[in-house]
Design a protein around this motif. Structure first.
Motif, PDB file in Angstrom:
ATOM      1  N   ASN A  48      76.618  60.729  38.645  1.00 50.58           N
ATOM      2  CA  ASN A  48      75.894  61.935  39.232  1.00 50.58           C
ATOM      3  C   ASN A  48      75.594  62.795  37.956  1.00 50.58           C
ATOM      4  OD1 ASN A  48      75.732  60.696  41.847  1.00 50.58           O
ATOM      5  ND2 ASN A  48      77.865  61.332  42.133  1.00 50.58           N
ATOM      6  N   CYS A  49      74.285  62.997  37.687  1.00 45.56           N
ATOM      7  CA  CYS A  49      74.130  63.881  36.358  1.00 45.56           C
ATOM      8  C   CYS A  49      74.187  65.375  37.086  1.00 45.56           C
ATOM      9  CB  CYS A  49      72.812  63.601  35.996  1.00 45.56           C
ATOM     10  SG  CYS A  49      72.343  64.820  34.607  1.00 45.56           S
ATOM     11  N   HIS A  50      74.934  66.110  36.323  1.00 44.92           N
ATOM     12  CA  HIS A  50      75.353  67.636  36.396  1.00 44.92           C
ATOM     13  C   HIS A  50      74.952  68.367  35.340  1.00 44.92           C
ATOM     14  CE1 HIS A  50      77.521  66.899  40.380  1.00 44.92           C
ATOM     15  NE2 HIS A  50      78.043  66.000  39.706  1.00 44.92           N
ATOM     16  N   VAL A  51      74.008  67.951  34.554  1.00 43.27           N
ATOM     17  CA  VAL A  51      73.544  68.597  33.436  1.00 43.27           C
ATOM     18  C   VAL A  51      73.286  70.190  33.758  1.00 43.27           C
ATOM     19  CG1 VAL A  51      71.011  67.865  33.634  1.00 43.27           C
ATOM     20  CG2 VAL A  51      72.146  68.565  31.280  1.00 43.27           C
ATOM     21  N   ASN A  52      72.498  70.273  35.009  1.00 46.76           N
ATOM     22  CA  ASN A  52      71.880  71.762  35.189  1.00 46.76           C
ATOM     23  C   ASN A  52      72.998  72.640  35.448  1.00 46.76           C
ATOM     24  OD1 ASN A  52      72.150  69.820  37.415  1.00 46.76           O
ATOM     25  ND2 ASN A  52      71.560  71.350  38.690  1.00 46.76           N
ATOM     26  N   ASN A  53      74.514  71.993  36.082  1.00 47.72           N
ATOM     27  CA  ASN A  53      75.574  72.763  36.060  1.00 47.72           C
ATOM     28  C   ASN A  53      76.483  72.941  34.909  1.00 47.72           C
ATOM     29  OD1 ASN A  53      75.241  73.366  38.769  1.00 47.72           O
ATOM     30  ND2 ASN A  53      75.751  71.536  39.336  1.00 47.72           N
ATOM     31  N   ALA A  58      89.931  77.677  32.420  1.00 46.61           N
ATOM     32  CA  ALA A  58      89.712  78.340  33.677  1.00 46.61           C
ATOM     33  C   ALA A  58      88.232  79.269  33.784  1.00 46.61           C
ATOM     34  CB  ALA A  58      90.798  79.498  33.813  1.00 46.61           C
ATOM     35  N   ARG A  59      87.854  79.379  32.542  1.00 42.69           N
ATOM     36  CA  ARG A  59      86.525  80.157  32.314  1.00 42.69           C
ATOM     37  C   ARG A  59      85.499  78.959  32.809  1.00 42.69           C
ATOM     38  NH1 ARG A  59      85.616  82.529  26.723  1.00 42.69           N
ATOM     39  NH2 ARG A  59      83.391  82.772  27.758  1.00 42.69           N
ATOM     40  N   ALA A  60      85.807  78.002  32.266  1.00 38.78           N
ATOM     41  CA  ALA A  60      84.497  76.838  32.713  1.00 38.78           C
ATOM     42  C   ALA A  60      84.781  76.465  34.085  1.00 38.78           C
ATOM     43  CB  ALA A  60      84.983  75.725  31.598  1.00 38.78           C
ATOM     44  N   ALA A 117      73.244  85.338  26.907  1.00 36.27           N
ATOM     45  CA  ALA A 117      74.179  84.433  27.252  1.00 36.27           C
ATOM     46  C   ALA A 117      75.441  84.853  27.622  1.00 36.27           C
ATOM     47  CB  ALA A 117      73.969  83.276  26.136  1.00 36.27           C
ATOM     48  N   SER A 118      75.933  85.556  26.875  1.00 34.74           N
ATOM     49  CA  SER A 118      77.524  86.033  26.967  1.00 34.74           C
ATOM     50  C   SER A 118      77.534  86.606  28.409  1.00 34.74           C
ATOM     51  CB  SER A 118      77.902  86.994  26.143  1.00 34.74           C
ATOM     52  OG  SER A 118      79.152  87.415  26.329  1.00 34.74           O
ATOM     53  N   SER A 119      76.562  87.647  28.676  1.00 33.46           N
ATOM     54  CA  SER A 119      76.685  88.168  29.984  1.00 33.46           C
ATOM     55  C   SER A 119      76.428  87.043  31.271  1.00 33.46           C
ATOM     56  CB  SER A 119      75.406  89.265  30.303  1.00 33.46           C
ATOM     57  OG  SER A 119      75.526  90.407  29.176  1.00 33.46           O
ATOM     58  N   PHE A 120      75.679  86.215  30.907  1.00 31.24           N
ATOM     59  CA  PHE A 120      75.349  85.176  31.888  1.00 31.24           C
ATOM     60  C   PHE A 120      76.717  84.269  32.112  1.00 31.24           C
ATOM     61  CE2 PHE A 120      73.712  80.580  32.638  1.00 31.24           C
ATOM     62  CZ  PHE A 120      72.829  80.945  33.752  1.00 31.24           C
ATOM     63  N   GLY A 121      77.760  84.424  31.379  1.00 33.47           N
ATOM     64  CA  GLY A 121      79.063  83.401  31.278  1.00 33.47           C
ATOM     65  C   GLY A 121      79.180  82.156  30.463  1.00 33.47           C
ATOM     66  N   ILE A 122      78.297  82.097  29.379  1.00 34.56           N
ATOM     67  CA  ILE A 122      78.359  81.169  28.527  1.00 34.56           C
ATOM     68  C   ILE A 122      79.529  81.333  27.871  1.00 34.56           C
ATOM     69  CG2 ILE A 122      77.181  80.154  26.503  1.00 34.56           C
ATOM     70  CD1 ILE A 122      75.681  79.183  28.734  1.00 34.56           C
ATOM     71  N   GLY A 123      80.446  80.395  27.425  1.00 37.15           N
ATOM     72  CA  GLY A 123      81.471  80.127  26.571  1.00 37.15           C
ATOM     73  C   GLY A 123      81.628  79.317  25.524  1.00 37.15           C
ATOM     74  N   VAL A 160      82.170  77.491  40.426  1.00 38.66           N
ATOM     75  CA  VAL A 160      82.394  78.511  41.593  1.00 38.66           C
ATOM     76  C   VAL A 160      80.885  79.347  41.224  1.00 38.66           C
ATOM     77  CG1 VAL A 160      83.257  80.816  42.352  1.00 38.66           C
ATOM     78  CG2 VAL A 160      84.549  79.020  41.438  1.00 38.66           C
ATOM     79  N   ARG A 161      80.375  79.908  40.071  1.00 34.55           N
ATOM     80  CA  ARG A 161      79.134  80.542  40.059  1.00 34.55           C
ATOM     81  C   ARG A 161      77.994  79.439  39.920  1.00 34.55           C
ATOM     82  NH1 ARG A 161      79.404  84.606  35.250  1.00 34.55           N
ATOM     83  NH2 ARG A 161      77.788  85.758  36.620  1.00 34.55           N
TER      84      ARG A 161
END
Length: 324
Positions: free
Chosen positions: A245-250, A10-12, A62-68, A18-19
């Protein structure tokens, strides 16, 4: 399959869909190596490394940015003495931790993995391993056997398929099953800047033999061997034609040893530095990231491809890709 966590999933989804931000921080934790593999460009480009305090600040950001997920890799992360502190700090920020290593120091550092969730070891052959990596295969195998039962999740052996190891692939898969570990495959990427003689020796030139080898991997995957790659991915690399389709940036935030933020392992275009703030760098480079992804000819790094396919909700990949 590795343990599935609905909370992490769900976090991912929230972070990426979404973000529109990456969920994985792929960090080149150092710039040194204890091998000199001819096909690798990273050990030839030694530069600065962030201090422990600088890495802690990056992980806070990174944690504040949402990295999991925090992934420590290249050039050889086990050369970094303070690696346990880094992994522990990432865990304290609620991140899943992973590590990619050549395995040479596995036994020496085997007590430093208390805060490590996933361990990936590069195993590029059996009979061909010494020629490719310069180390006896038996030394690596002994190290894998010493550490595998002390890990939280099944160890992953990752094999880069080249022109040198095609005859070893089935044996590697059998070995993975016998050891109770998992195995992944991806074809060799021919980086620019490496001598053409190296690619002439290591590159995939016998395409028919290569395709027969991939066909055998597919057969063994269907037979239940512990191969983590999806059938979609395996069929794609059989033809060596981009089919995604590359989504590496997401998906992935790529940070080098000195704190530079790059677009990906292929383009390596500088977007900024973590000291400037991950959010600010990310927002300022969004248009450029989208342009690079849109115009990219494509690579076959399985972490990029499989996760890009999952991002596009490919049902077969979601069912059969068995790593994180």
């Amino acid at each position: 399959m590795s343990k599935f966590s609905p909370v992490i999933a769900a976090r991912a989804v929230w972070q990426m869909r979404v973000r529109k931000r990456p969920f994985v921080l792929s960090h080149a934790v150092n710039s040194r190596c204890n091998m000199s593999c001819s096909f690798c460009e990273y050990w030839k480009q030694q530069g600065g490394e962030m201090s422990l305090d600088e890495i802690f600040r990056m992980l806070d950001d990174a944690s504040s940015f949402g990295i999991g997920v925090y992934n420590a890799w290249t050039v050889e992360p086990l050369l970094r003495e303070d690696l346990p502190q880094i992994l522990a700090y990432a865990k304290s920020k609620g991140m899943i931790t992973s590590l990619i290593t050549n395995g040479k120091l596995l036994k020496e550092r085997m007590n430093d993995f208390d805060d490590l969730d996933y361990l990936s070891v590069s195993v590029d052959g059996t009979k061909s391993y010494k020629e490719i990596r310069g180390m006896d295969f038996e030394t690596l195998l002994d190290a894998i056997m010493a550490v595998k039962d002390n890990l939280k999740n099944p160890l992953l052996m990752n094999c880069v398929i080249s022109g040198k190891n095609l005859d070893d692939i089935e044996e590697l898969i059998q070995l993975a099953r016998d050891l109770g570990v998992k195995i992944s495959f991806e074809p060799l990427y021919e980086f620019r800047g490496i001598n053409e003689d190296v690619w002439g020796s290591l590159g995939i030139r016998d395409v028919e033999k290569y395709r027969c080898t991939i066909d055998r991997i597919i057969e063994m995957k269907k037979a239940g061997y512990p191969i983590i790659n999806s059938l979609t991915y395996l069929r794609m690399i059989r033809e060596l034609k981009k089919g995604y389709n590359c989504h590496v940036n997401n998906l992935i935030l790529d940070v080098t040893a000195d704190g530079s933020i790059e677009h990906c392992r292929v383009h390596r275009e500088l977007l900024g530095n973590v000291k400037d703030g991950i959010v600010d760098v990310w927002n300022a480079s969004r248009d450029r990231q989208k342009e690079l992804a849109k115009n990219c000819e494509g690579c076959f790094f399985f972490g990029y491809v499989e996760n890009s396919l999952m991002y596009d909700l490919n049902l077969e990949v979601m069912q059969h890709y068995e790593w994180m």
